[in-house]
Design an enzyme around this catalytic site. Structure first.
Site, mmCIF file in Angstrom:
data_model
loop_
_atom_site.group_PDB
_atom_site.id
_atom_site.type_symbol
_atom_site.label_atom_id
_atom_site.label_comp_id
_atom_site.label_asym_id
_atom_site.label_seq_id
_atom_site.Cartn_x
_atom_site.Cartn_y
_atom_site.Cartn_z
ATOM 1 N N GLY A 8 43.630 148.066 126.461
ATOM 2 C CA GLY A 8 43.874 146.953 125.847
ATOM 3 C C GLY A 8 43.643 147.113 124.195
ATOM 4 N N GLN A 12 41.321 142.043 120.462
ATOM 5 C CA GLN A 12 40.600 141.778 119.390
ATOM 6 C C GLN A 12 39.340 143.005 119.214
ATOM 7 O OE1 GLN A 12 37.582 138.711 119.776
ATOM 8 N NE2 GLN A 12 37.152 138.386 117.663
ATOM 9 N N ARG A 35 49.531 146.955 127.177
ATOM 10 C CA ARG A 35 50.707 146.533 127.741
ATOM 11 C C ARG A 35 51.892 146.344 126.814
ATOM 12 N NH1 ARG A 35 50.426 141.155 131.481
ATOM 13 N NH2 ARG A 35 49.008 140.862 129.816
ATOM 14 N N TYR A 140 37.009 133.554 134.854
ATOM 15 C CA TYR A 140 36.520 134.647 134.125
ATOM 16 C C TYR A 140 35.132 135.176 134.552
ATOM 17 C CZ TYR A 140 35.394 136.647 129.599
ATOM 18 O OH TYR A 140 35.293 137.728 128.493
HETATM 19 N N1 SER Z 1 34.743 135.370 124.107
HETATM 20 C C1 SER Z 1 34.757 135.378 125.296
HETATM 21 C C2 SER Z 1 35.591 134.048 125.771
HETATM 22 O O1 SER Z 1 35.159 133.220 125.210
HETATM 23 C C3 SER Z 1 33.625 135.355 126.136
HETATM 24 O O2 SER Z 1 33.335 136.616 126.588
HETATM 25 O O3 SER Z 1 36.241 134.069 126.531
#
Ligand code: SER
Length: 312
Positions: A8, A12, A35, A140
């Site tokens: 990755g 960022q 990727r 997530y």
């Molecule tokens: N910066 C991430 C998000 O907002 C948090 O881990 O998904």
């Protein structure tokens, strides 16, 4: 760390991290992979195209370069994950399983970022402890908790040198974040310079932990270079260097740009995610076990962000 593979790497964190690692460890010892490809790739001598869900390709690239460390950054962020939880699970968990298996096969150390997203509404919100309730309500967050536990398990069961950080929102000027909840705190600086105004999708009064990217990059390096005998927590450490809401961020920008204005058009999905996360993390264990020592507070970050972005 001697020979490092970053997954990755066009994301960022990856862009800043790869640059710093090349300075410290030599460009012949930093293998970047992603990727897709980004505009910077021609400058990256050791770039490999890698989809982390392809375990065989992952193994072959790590073996070919004889790496001793994998920094596994490839992941889908929180807001994108709420739109497509299956994709998130496939990439975040499938990729992590492959990273762990490659580390086990080749005996490499493995860094995996966790997140403030690994906490949820039942977690203590203020001064959130290192060990506490983790019942996130996002796809997530569920993947981050599962990932933390899997890293713990591989360390205990197979002796893999897994290390991780629970990152807060990360603010940087080189590469944009891709679909997170804390992204407003990056976009606000771009819009401040472009139009002296920002419309925030996160509501006033919503505090979240944040950190400036140079501190995040140094914290990854410090953690990976720490004496393994001193590391008690093998899942992920709380790290954060500031906590603010959009109004406090506005005030900080106005110290440099007095005519900056802020209004709101709140996005219910990302607002609900933000409200489920802590206001401020307790980072005592990171300081104690490996010397976490961030340099930037909110105002120092604002000055640097605006300066670097305007010269960009
Ligand atoms: N910066 C991430 C998000 O907002 C948090 O881990 O998904």
């Amino acid at each position: 760390m001697k020979k490092i593979l970053i997954t990755g790497s066009t994301g960022q964190i990856g862009v800043d991290l790869a640059e710093r690692l090349r300075e410290l460890y030599g460009k012949e010892n930093v293998i970047t992979s992603a990727r897709g490809v980004s505009a910077d790739i021609p400058n990256e001598p050791l770039f490999e195209k890698l989809d982390v869900t392809d375990g065989k390709a992952f193994y072959e690239i790590a073996k070919k370069h004889n790496v001793d460390t994998i920094l596994h950054l490839a992941a889908v962020l929180s807001a994108v994950g709420e739109k497509d939880p299956e994709l998130l699970w496939h990439i975040n968990m499938g990729g992590l399983q492959n990273a762990l298996d490659v580390s086990k096969e080749l005996g490499t150390a493995l860094f995996v970022p966790s997140s403030i997203g690994a906490f949820g509404p039942s977690t203590p919100k203020v001064n959130t402890p290192q060990v506490t309730i983790q019942r996130p309500t996002t796809a997530y967050g569920v993947s981050k908790v599962a990932g933390e536990l899997l890293c713990d398990y591989y360390h205990l069961k197979f002796g893999i040198d897994t290390r991780g950080l629970r990152f807060p929102g990360l603010i940087s000027y080189k590469a944009l974040p891709g679909g997170g909840t804390t992204d407003y705190a990056v976009h606000i600086y771009y819009d401040a310079l472009k139009q002296k105004h920002y419309t925030s999708f996160i509501a006033a009064g919503t505090k979240m932990d944040m950190m400036y990217m140079p501190d995040a990059v140094e914290s990854i390096i410090d953690l990976m270079e720490a004496d393994p005998a001193k590391l008690v927590d093998r899942n992920a450490f709380n790290v954060s260097s500031m906590s603010f809401d959009p109004e406090e961020l506005k005030v900080s920008i106005q110290k440099v740009m007095p005519d900056f204005t802020l209004d709101y058009d709140v996005d219910p999905v990302r607002q609900a995610i933000a409200e489920s996360w802590p206001d401020s993390l307790d980072c005592t264990e990171a300081k104690k076990q490996w010397g976490f020592n961030p340099q930037y507070d909110l105002d120092a970050m604002t000055v640097d962000m605006l300066e670097k972005l305007s010269s960009k």
